[in-house]
Design an enzyme around this catalytic site. Structure first.
Site, PDB file in Angstrom:
ATOM      1  N   TYR A 144      51.604  32.287  40.788  1.00 35.51           N
ATOM      2  CA  TYR A 144      50.872  31.701  39.471  1.00 35.51           C
ATOM      3  C   TYR A 144      49.607  32.337  39.450  1.00 35.51           C
ATOM      4  O   TYR A 144      48.724  32.338  40.323  1.00 35.51           O
ATOM      5  CB  TYR A 144      50.847  30.252  39.685  1.00 35.51           C
ATOM      6  CG  TYR A 144      50.221  29.290  38.286  1.00 35.51           C
ATOM      7  CD1 TYR A 144      50.783  29.456  37.157  1.00 35.51           C
ATOM      8  CD2 TYR A 144      48.924  28.979  38.271  1.00 35.51           C
ATOM      9  CE1 TYR A 144      50.604  28.976  36.070  1.00 35.51           C
ATOM     10  CE2 TYR A 144      48.515  28.373  37.154  1.00 35.51           C
ATOM     11  CZ  TYR A 144      49.116  28.393  36.118  1.00 35.51           C
ATOM     12  OH  TYR A 144      48.622  27.998  34.937  1.00 35.51           O
ATOM     13  N   ASP A 239      44.636  37.597  43.871  1.00 37.83           N
ATOM     14  CA  ASP A 239      44.310  36.315  43.359  1.00 37.83           C
ATOM     15  C   ASP A 239      43.710  35.392  44.331  1.00 37.83           C
ATOM     16  O   ASP A 239      44.713  34.598  44.785  1.00 37.83           O
ATOM     17  CB  ASP A 239      45.364  36.192  42.463  1.00 37.83           C
ATOM     18  CG  ASP A 239      44.979  34.446  41.538  1.00 37.83           C
ATOM     19  OD1 ASP A 239      44.046  34.107  41.904  1.00 37.83           O
ATOM     20  OD2 ASP A 239      46.057  34.180  40.898  1.00 37.83           O
ATOM     21  N   LYS A 267      38.570  27.615  41.168  1.00 36.36           N
ATOM     22  CA  LYS A 267      38.623  26.434  41.838  1.00 36.36           C
ATOM     23  C   LYS A 267      37.224  26.122  42.695  1.00 36.36           C
ATOM     24  O   LYS A 267      36.413  25.621  42.435  1.00 36.36           O
ATOM     25  CB  LYS A 267      39.935  26.457  42.789  1.00 36.36           C
ATOM     26  CG  LYS A 267      41.171  26.256  41.744  1.00 36.36           C
ATOM     27  CD  LYS A 267      42.460  26.037  42.250  1.00 36.36           C
ATOM     28  CE  LYS A 267      43.403  25.719  41.140  1.00 36.36           C
ATOM     29  NZ  LYS A 267      44.455  26.740  41.088  1.00 36.36           N
TER      30      LYS A 267
END
Ligand SMILES: *Cc1c(COP(=O)(O)O)cnc(C)c1O
Length: 431
Positions: A144, A239, A267
């Site tokens: 994702y 990522d 995050k």
């Protein structure tokens, strides 16, 4: 088990927002029952609007490595907000955050702050395409990378949770440029690179997969991606939106000894506020406007309140690194869960890395999206509900990672194990 207040709030939310939510997995559809409406958090604990307390393993999807309302972070936010919530101009704190980020990631020579992981990935891919003069990208099934158009085929997280193989609304012309490989299978990448020789701009990977549940990289897998990218002239884009400052002070690249050309963060580096960042080799990054002709911008990018929060988190992580403790607590918790599952006659596989883990109800090891999907999602849902009833909040989907924070104590883990005792027996029984 949801109370009256939750019921009325949920009913109201569903009239106002599609599915009652601003991000799909929050709807709890994969685990059943009403979504939880959060009221406040402190340390490892989340309180809902009914006043119920949960030991929280969601931790704002991994963003809160210091726990809820960490004093360093709230103080930094308060102080920054007092001076102004944003200027749309340069500030000192952006540069300070960029510097701390770059110190932790030796491959990053330039960096830009944005407002979400999605933005970071979208911009990084644009850069990779410009740098290589190629159009195709390779991603991994069950990975994702946010919700930009190029990333919505065979993706993990909410798309896995809701069984959406490919998002509607993405033009074929664009989707056809995204090639999907198998995680932990470097040969599948080599084959795509062969088949589309000279056309692949970048290989995009979560260095530890966290959105099909946690799936750590096999020994040598990341090094092999590095080699394949070097050989084919593709950019390696790692990522680290989840893994950055999560699996160790140097993220996954520090932990596994690989170096990407471009890296994305999110995050943790915003302390729970909206953030993303992308960075890498100067040669690639300096293609961005105003130096080059790759356009990327943001009214709120590098926002001073967000940057102050992020800086407070990274300074605390560096002065008081929680990583050994996070790993030890995670090991203890997951080892015990596995023993308890065995005693309840349940096949449970634990995947973990540092302070992140997933429990899969599966007979076979989970090493990629296929094996993650073969695990028993119904069992997971039952386990989730059993834990929630007993005051423990796990991710509301079998395809998400659970996170510990520096605020989790031995006592919290003991409470969790006690809850698991009952929940696992329930999970083992017939529905
Ligand atoms: C969460 C996540 C993103 C997207 O970040 P947003 O801030 O939600 O846009 C990208 N990549 C990974 C690995 C993620 O876990």
């Amino acid at each position: 088990m949801a109370g009256k207040l939750t019921e009325t709030t949920h009913t109201r939310a569903r009239r106002l927002m599609p599915g009652g939510v601003n991000s799909p997995v929050r709807a709890f559809d994969a685990v059943g029952g009403r979504p939880l409406f959060a009221e406040r958090g402190k340390g490892a604990h989340l309180y809902d609007i009914e006043g119920r307390r949960f030991v929280d393993y969601l931790m704002s999807w991994g963003a809160l490595i210091l726990g809820h309302a960490a004093p360093e972070v709230t103080a930094a936010v308060r102080e920054a907000a007092w001076r102004g919530t944003g200027y749309g101009m340069c500030t000192r704190v952006e540069a300070e955050l960029a510097e701390v980020l770059m110190d932790a990631a030796p491959g990053i020579e330039r960096l830009r702050l944005v407002n979400s992981g999605t933005e970071a990935l979208m911009s990084a891919v644009r850069l990779a395409r410009s740098h290589t003069g190629r159009d195709m990208i390779i991603v991994f099934a069950g990975g994702y990378h946010g919700h930009a158009d190029s990333f919505l085929a065979s993706a993990g997280s909410g798309l896995a949770t809701f069984g959406i193989p490919r998002s509607a609304g993405v033009p074929d012309a664009l989707a056809d440029l995204t090639l999907v490989a198998r995680y932990n299978d470097a040969d599948s990448v080599a084959e795509l690179l062969d088949e589309h020789a000279g056309r692949v701009a970048c290989v995009v990977a979560e260095p530890v997969a966290g959105n099909m549940g946690v799936v750590p990289p096999r020994e040598g897998f990341l090094a092999e991606l590095r080699r394949l990218c070097d050989e084919s002239g593709a950019v390696l884009l790692l990522d680290e939106v989840i893994t950055g400052f999560r699996v160790g002070p140097g993220g996954a690249q520090g932990r596994f000894g690989v170096r990407a050309d471009l890296t994305t963060f999110g995050k943790i580096i915003g302390g729970g506020l909206p953030v993303g960042a992308f960075g890498g080799r100067a040669e690639i990054m300096d293609r961005l406007a105003p130096l080059g002709d790759v356009y990327q911008a943001g009214t709120l990018s590098g926002n001073p309140v967000v940057a102050a929060a992020g800086l407070a988190v990274l300074q605390k992580l560096s002065s008081d690194p929680p990583y050994e403790r996070l790993q030890a607590l995670t090991r203890w918790l997951t080892d015990r869960l596995q023993e308890m599952a065995r005693a309840a006659d349940l096949s449970l596989r634990v995947n973990r890395c540092g302070g992140m883990f997933t429990v899969f109800f599966s007979d076979a090891p989970v090493t990629d999206y296929r094996s993650a999907r073969a695990a028993d999602g119904e069992r997971y849902a039952r386990f989730f509900r059993g834990m929630l009833e007993r005051g423990v909040l796990l991710p509301p989907s079998p395809f998400e990672s659970a996170f510990l924070s520096a605020a989790h104590t031995e006592g919290d883990v003991e409470d969790t194990l006690q809850a698991a005792e009952g929940a696992l027996v329930e999970t083992a029984g017939r529905p």
